[in-house]
Motif scaffolding. Sequence first.
Motif, PDB file in Angstrom:
ATOM      1  N   ILE A 173      18.082 -10.386  33.310  1.00 28.10           N
ATOM      2  CA  ILE A 173      18.308  -9.553  34.485  1.00 28.10           C
ATOM      3  C   ILE A 173      19.443 -10.072  35.344  1.00 28.10           C
ATOM      4  O   ILE A 173      20.193  -9.294  35.948  1.00 28.10           O
ATOM      5  N   THR A 174      19.636 -11.393  35.397  1.00 30.60           N
ATOM      6  CA  THR A 174      20.750 -11.933  36.197  1.00 30.60           C
ATOM      7  C   THR A 174      22.090 -11.540  35.589  1.00 30.60           C
ATOM      8  O   THR A 174      23.044 -11.229  36.314  1.00 30.60           O
ATOM      9  N   ASP A 175      22.174 -11.545  34.267  1.00 31.64           N
ATOM     10  CA  ASP A 175      23.422 -11.127  33.619  1.00 31.64           C
ATOM     11  C   ASP A 175      23.657  -9.634  33.805  1.00 31.64           C
ATOM     12  O   ASP A 175      24.801  -9.190  33.993  1.00 31.64           O
ATOM     13  N   ILE A 176      22.576  -8.848  33.758  1.00 36.00           N
ATOM     14  CA  ILE A 176      22.707  -7.405  33.997  1.00 36.00           C
ATOM     15  C   ILE A 176      23.238  -7.165  35.410  1.00 36.00           C
ATOM     16  O   ILE A 176      24.140  -6.341  35.617  1.00 36.00           O
ATOM     17  N   ALA A 177      22.701  -7.880  36.379  1.00 36.21           N
ATOM     18  CA  ALA A 177      23.131  -7.710  37.766  1.00 36.21           C
ATOM     19  C   ALA A 177      24.596  -8.091  37.927  1.00 36.21           C
ATOM     20  O   ALA A 177      25.370  -7.397  38.618  1.00 36.21           O
ATOM     21  N   ASP A 178      25.025  -9.187  37.288  1.00 39.49           N
ATOM     22  CA  ASP A 178      26.429  -9.590  37.364  1.00 39.49           C
ATOM     23  C   ASP A 178      27.338  -8.541  36.733  1.00 39.49           C
ATOM     24  O   ASP A 178      28.396  -8.197  37.278  1.00 39.49           O
ATOM     25  N   ARG A 179      26.942  -8.022  35.573  1.00 41.69           N
ATOM     26  CA  ARG A 179      27.749  -6.993  34.915  1.00 41.69           C
ATOM     27  C   ARG A 179      27.863  -5.747  35.776  1.00 41.69           C
ATOM     28  O   ARG A 179      28.934  -5.134  35.878  1.00 41.69           O
ATOM     29  N   LEU A 180      26.746  -5.368  36.402  1.00 48.73           N
ATOM     30  CA  LEU A 180      26.760  -4.194  37.277  1.00 48.73           C
ATOM     31  C   LEU A 180      27.716  -4.406  38.440  1.00 48.73           C
ATOM     32  O   LEU A 180      28.526  -3.526  38.769  1.00 48.73           O
ATOM     33  N   CYS A 181      27.647  -5.576  39.068  1.00 43.84           N
ATOM     34  CA  CYS A 181      28.519  -5.858  40.220  1.00 43.84           C
ATOM     35  C   CYS A 181      29.991  -5.852  39.813  1.00 43.84           C
ATOM     36  O   CYS A 181      30.850  -5.321  40.529  1.00 43.84           O
ATOM     37  N   ARG A 182      30.295  -6.432  38.659  1.00 46.06           N
ATOM     38  CA  ARG A 182      31.693  -6.462  38.207  1.00 46.06           C
ATOM     39  C   ARG A 182      32.207  -5.044  37.944  1.00 46.06           C
ATOM     40  O   ARG A 182      33.352  -4.713  38.283  1.00 46.06           O
TER      41      ARG A 182
END
Length: 861
Positions: A259-268
């Motif tokens: 989920i942390t990687d998903i959140a980072d990808r979304l923000c980018r």
Amino acid sequence: MSAADCLVTEMPDVLRAALECADDAIVIVDDAHRITHFNTAAERIWKLARTDVLGRDADILTLRCLKADPVADFREEISLVRRDGSRIKAQIVMSSAAVGGAIHRIVFARDVTADADRRVRIGLLHAVSDQTNRAVIITDVDQNIVYVNSAFTALFGYTSEEAVGRRAGELIAGCHTDRKGVARLVKRLTAGARRGEIETLVYNKDGEEIWVCARLDAFRDKKGRVRHIFALLEDITETKQLRSLQQLIMGALADEVPITDIADRLCRRVEEIAPDVVCSLLHIDAAGLVHPLGGPSLPEDYSRALDGIAIGPNVGSCGTAAFYGEPVLATDLETDPRWQPYKAMPLAIGLRACWSTPVKAKDGRVIATFAFYYREPRAPSNWHRRIVDACVDLGAFAIERKEARAEIARLAYHDILTGLPNRAQLRHLITTAIDACPTGSHVALAFLDVDHFKDVNDTLGHAAGDELLIQLAQRLREHIGPEDMLGRLGGDEFVILLPQRNADSAERVAAEITEALAAPLRLGSKLMPMSASIGISLYPDHATDIDTLMQQADAAMYMAKQAGRSTHRMFSAEMNGLTEQRLALIAALRKAIAEGALTLSYQPQIRSCDGAIHGVEALSRWHDAVLGDVSPAKFIPLAEDCGLIEQIGLWSVREACRQMASWRRAGLNIPSVSVNLSPINFRNVTLAARLKDILAEYELPSDALMLEITEGAFMQDGVAALETMNAIRELGVGLSVDDFGTGYSSLSRLAHLPIRELKIDRSFMRDIETDAGALAIATAVVRVGQGLGMTVVGEGVETEGQRKVLSELGCDVVQGFLYAPALPPVAFERWLIEHCAEQARAMLGRLDIAAVGAVEVRRSA
């Protein structure tokens, strides 16, 4: 000479030559409506020779305007029908001139058919262009706008008048428009390349961002020179940019991305399509604490500083948004009161404004916040709001999906009722403890089983049983060390993992738990006494693998049960044999059921009033080729423990009905057969239907079958069991309470249950002649049965004295070795024939005595 002749004659040669050379047709009509001049261009337009026209009436020209007021001027584009029937579009200009007192009309005509067709085509192109939902821009080679369609106006807000003449780059480009990319594309077009496209951010009249896909092409003249640049702009804000966010989230979830990687990808991705924002996603846990999920453009120390902050009414934008469940906008962090304790770090990295939106789960909980930081004091644009609307839903979906998967994982490794580690997780914990066990140290494994837990379920119901297990788990937690681990295997079985504990230490823990469980538990308004049996095995002294350790602890617990319960036992080598015996017995029982090796024996029930047969009780018997005769007292509890009892119960009903049908066909009149069923059978809502099918199969009336149940079966709170009992009674099958007086019966409840028969337990029979207490209980049972209109059966009657006492009490039926043990069918048939013969002899004897008495009476008279 006429005025017309004068006009032509007097016309200078130069003028006549000019009229002949003119591109426009020139026709002169005199006041008598005759054609006096008709030049070469006129011949081409009307397709008439001059010699055929001069001097003729002007009607030959089919011009209605010649019939109008001769003084009025005329200018109009008309459809001209020529003499050969063809049509052209002609531009007609007519004026009048006075010559010699007469009015002459001069007609100028031009063939504008090609221009008219071109105008029609252009009009159609305009109409088509205005019908499309894509914006059209046409510029000259200097990129000055010469045309825009209505879709352009709708998308960008500029009218055609406002747009035409302005440079396209000045009109819709902005700070984040890819000007260099557009310039490169235009340069390639002018160099002769084919059309191309580019995705870029542009801006409308109000400065709002719009993502477009621009397809550019060049219009060239006949010599191949670029005259115009054509641009077709498609709004891809929704169809591509926002959809890309959805695709990103769905793809990451499908790939099981953390989920942390998903959140980072979304923000980018958000920062790519909204270049003027810095994006952040924070998780809000159940305690209301903030935890960073994504924010790759924020410094790590800033994200760490946010971790663990509690939400509240004045905790920046995110903490406040999470607290109130509403978006919060701080247009200037420097002055916003909610940011005063927190503003130093964001201001230091150039962040001046923050807009935070709560992310809510389906149940309304705030589970995250989605924030945009700005590098200048400002509010979000409409484009930013659309992004957030999409991201809030996507973020909620992603977080809830991950929460659900985490919950599934938790349920896979934790017991639902108590929250303790389950069997699968316990194996992992035991393995970890063994791997970490230092040389020379031990790991103890304690198996705990609640004593008489089945009675709680049977008498108070499963809800009470569940509550007992929950309270037990809480009490066990309180009496183990911080390094010890508690888990539940299932049912009423618990495991306590004791790392770094030797035999003495483990036994002390077991003793403390036994003592702690001595205090009763409160279940609702009742205090429930409880105890547990505990078995302990030791690594590496007893075994070095998990399966063996668990088997040994289970065997030791079983020995604690046999030792009287409420105690503990340490595993010893001698227990292996006992465990193996029990497993072998279970395997043999399963085989016996599968192969039909169980049988039924039948014990007669005799009416007290006349000694006639009341019915028979069917009792299960098992003879094994290796084990010999196995007592029901041994294999029935074993069947209940290993889940075979329901199968045995249904088999017993079917076999008893089959035997009853066989006897009746042979002429043996046996009123009914009683079959013992477990309370487990009564939890099956299909039991009544199964009984109906079995009775129909053997063509037996429903009153030929009696089911014997323990007190626990009707005392439990299970709604399903009570509904099943009522359905059985409505079917006409009788219900008999076995061993009445030994359980927890409530007389008030008994009166409202579909019971037809009470059986006095055999334990009261032994001393009924000498023990006042046993006699009182038997008397009470008989009185209860009589008062409720039930048949009362006395079990275990072995002497004539016991039978006589029961008969004097009014007990309806007796059963026991006084008459016969449980007999196989053939032996029972012989007994029944002998019993009937004895009954007949006794009746004849009574008749003889009665006859002798009558004779004596007559003689004395």
